[in-house]
Design a protein around this motif. Structure first.
Motif, PDB file in Angstrom:
ATOM      1  N   LEU A   1      37.756  40.169  68.588  1.00  0.00           N
ATOM      2  CA  LEU A   1      36.808  40.555  67.540  1.00  0.00           C
ATOM      3  C   LEU A   1      36.703  39.483  66.459  1.00  0.00           C
ATOM      4  N   ARG A   2      37.782  38.723  66.246  1.00  0.00           N
ATOM      5  CA  ARG A   2      37.753  37.589  65.323  1.00  0.00           C
ATOM      6  C   ARG A   2      38.198  36.335  66.077  1.00  0.00           C
ATOM      7  N   PRO A   3      37.339  35.835  66.958  1.00  0.00           N
ATOM      8  CA  PRO A   3      37.744  34.697  67.807  1.00  0.00           C
ATOM      9  C   PRO A   3      37.898  33.427  66.993  1.00  0.00           C
ATOM     10  N   ARG A   4      39.100  32.902  66.994  1.00  0.00           N
ATOM     11  CA  ARG A   4      39.400  31.657  66.299  1.00  0.00           C
ATOM     12  C   ARG A   4      40.327  30.831  67.172  1.00  0.00           C
ATOM     13  N   VAL A   5      40.201  29.541  67.088  1.00  0.00           N
ATOM     14  CA  VAL A   5      41.107  28.620  67.771  1.00  0.00           C
ATOM     15  C   VAL A   5      41.901  27.900  66.696  1.00  0.00           C
ATOM     16  N   PRO A   6      43.229  27.959  66.749  1.00  0.00           N
ATOM     17  CA  PRO A   6      44.027  27.304  65.689  1.00  0.00           C
ATOM     18  C   PRO A   6      43.800  25.807  65.674  1.00  0.00           C
ATOM     19  N   ARG A   7      43.812  25.270  64.493  1.00  0.00           N
ATOM     20  CA  ARG A   7      43.648  23.825  64.338  1.00  0.00           C
ATOM     21  C   ARG A   7      44.996  23.141  64.457  1.00  0.00           C
ATOM     22  N   LEU A   8      45.028  22.159  65.296  1.00  0.00           N
ATOM     23  CA  LEU A   8      46.256  21.398  65.447  1.00  0.00           C
ATOM     24  C   LEU A   8      46.393  20.403  64.308  1.00  0.00           C
ATOM     25  N   ILE A   9      47.631  20.215  63.863  1.00  0.00           N
ATOM     26  CA  ILE A   9      47.885  19.277  62.771  1.00  0.00           C
ATOM     27  C   ILE A   9      47.746  17.863  63.296  1.00  0.00           C
TER      28      ILE A   9
END
Length: 514
Positions: A208-216
């Motif tokens: 429902l809240r599709p997000r892809v984590p940002r890599l450092i």
């Protein structure tokens, strides 16, 4: 603060949708068998994703995405397995990211997004909840929340007091209150069920809240001037060990070694020449099947490292020809590995792992062919990775519709010693462990054995009894509509047309003259 208030309804609506999905999952799955309900639940999740992303309808080609998703979910209607569920999850991730506008265009990058999405999904709800609480506290909404709760303390407390007084004064109300068993209400609170709710909530919230984590990303620092000379020395050594001259010589040596191995396989496996004393074809086939695949993978890695796009070695015509010859020999090695495995299976029967080995070897061969295509067409390594991922995805998708249990069981029965008079005896207990998909093949074997002199074998009778009890359990399970699948429906039709095997009580020996 305006942004917070505008985002709050969206967050609350998503939370409400997630709660409804948790309730539906409890009804469909908790304590129930998995079947067509998994396909239906995936469709509901897709509908919920569409509902929380209404802006996606502004795209004229938006309807292509649900059609593609439906095709990807069809394996769940065929049967519920680890492969079909994994395919569906990957398709739902791609669908959710595409509707939210976060999907990349390259297949290789999409695969990376799916992997990152899966890693972050279990923690998405907790992370969003903590972030929302921090934002609410920053804008002073904590007091509002506490005040909203506090205003109910006095009414509920006095209401409980009045209800107790009414119960003491009115026998009817007292009887109603006596029907409320607090201990039974506490029994309904099951830790396992609450854990199931939290698990489903974390899963559906990620969609429902599709997000892809940002890599450092590390910021590259300028190299000190003192290290320039050392870097030049390292570069010089690297050029000596992995330069054009070294790679050319390596390819010549590798081609000679691989030609020797290919000649030996052509002599013993394909030519039928007698092996040395003490070495059987089964041992020869088994010893080489898997190491040759590892060899091919190492060769592929060497080619990718040696012929980087735009490098000096990649532009050399002689090196390119040697690479083509070497990769072709690697493909021959993989084909030889497949032949070795086929010879081994012909003697020692088929298993899940050996089927997986066949598929794996085919993928390695296709990957080597794609390496040749990448070099010939001048494509990048990202193109090669995308092509391999596409091949892998299509293979896994096709595998969802293959009944591997029936395939293994039919092969082992058809090539068993009992059915053909050669090979090894059938491991009927392994066939039984394959599950309902092996029922028809096992029935053929038991029917054949019931017409032979071993029909009075106590082991055979025990197996027939277990086979009947297995079918009884399977039919009972299928009476629950949640367990329905297209594959199970076809299997039940086959079982209905042919009853379970029956072994005669006793086979009397044939007497001369009778």
């Amino acid at each position: 603060m305006t942004a917070l208030f505008s985002a709050a309804p969206s967050c609350c609506s998503r939370l409400g949708v997630a709660a409804l999905l948790v309730a539906l999952a409890d009804f469909l799955f908790y304590g129930q068998p998995a079947g067509i309900t998994v396909f239906l639940f995936a469709l509901v999740i897709a509908a919920a994703v569409v509902a929380v992303h209404p802006a996606a309808f502004s795209d004229g080609r938006v309807w292509l995405k649900p059609i593609a998703l439906l095709v990807a979910l069809l394996p769940l209607a065929e049967t519920v397995s680890a492969l079909s569920v994994s395919t569906a999850l990957a398709a739902l991730v791609v669908f959710a990211l595409s509707l939210s506008g976060r999907l990349r265009h390259s297949i290789a990058r999409i695969a990376g997004q799916i992997a990152l999405f899966g890693l972050a999904a279990p923690f998405r709800f907790a992370s969003d909840f903590i972030r929302w609480r921090k934002t609410a506290r920053r804008f002073g909404r904590r007091r509002v929340r506490l005040a909203a709760i506090a205003v109910w303390v006095m009414p509920l407390t006095l209401g409980a007091v009045f209800l107790a007084l009414f119960g003491a004064a009115n026998p009817v109300i007292d009887y109603w209150l006596s029907l409320i068993d607090l201990l039974k209400l506490l029994d309904l609170i099951q830790l396992a069920r609450i854990a199931f709710w939290l698990f489903v909530l974390a899963g559906v919230w990620a969609f429902l809240r599709p997000r892809v984590p940002r890599l450092i990303r590390r910021i590259p620092r300028a190299a000190p001037a003192a290290s320039i000379q050392a870097e030049r020395t390292v570069t010089t050594i690297e050029d000596m060990l992995f330069g054009k001259a070294a790679i050319l010589r390596a390819l010549v040596v590798f081609n000679i070694l691989f030609a020797l191995q290919t000649a030996l396989d052509a002599t013993y496996l394909w030519g039928g020449v007698t092996l040395p004393d003490g070495l059987s074809y089964a041992a020869y086939a088994h010893r080489g099947a898997y190491p040759l695949v590892v060899t091919a993978l190492l060769a592929a890695g060497f080619v990718l490292a040696a012929l980087r796009p735009g490098s000096e070695t990649s532009a050399d015509p002689l090196i390119r020809r040697l690479v083509y010859a070497w990769v072709a020999q690697n493909i021959m090695l993989v084909i030889s590995s497949i032949l070795r495995l086929d010879l081994y299976i012909g003697i020692y029967a088929l298993t899940y792992w050996r089927v997986a080995a066949f598929v794996w070897m085919g993928l390695v061969a296709s990957g080597l062919a794609l390496i040749i295509a990448r070099i010939a067409l001048g494509k990048s390594n990202e193109w090669l990775l995308s092509a391999n991922l596409l091949t892998l995805s299509l293979t896994l998708y096709a595998g969802c519709f293959i009944n591997f249990a029936a395939l293994i069981a039919n092969y082992n029965v058809d090539h068993s010693f009992e059915m053909t008079g050669q090979g090894i005896s059938l491991d009927a207990w392994y066939l039984r462990s394959l599950g309902p998909g092996a029922f028809p093949a096992l029935d053929r074997f038991l029917d054949h054995q019931s017409r032979t002199a071993v029909a009075n074998d106590p082991v055979l009778r025990e197996l027939v009894g277990l086979r009947s009890s297995d079918e009884g359990w399977y039919r009972t399970l299928q009476q629950n509509w949640r367990a329905w699948s297209f594959r199970d429906w076809r299997l039940l039709r086959t079982l209905d047309m042919k009853g379970p095997p029956v072994v005669p009580d006793r086979i009397e020996p044939h007497m001369p003259g009778h």
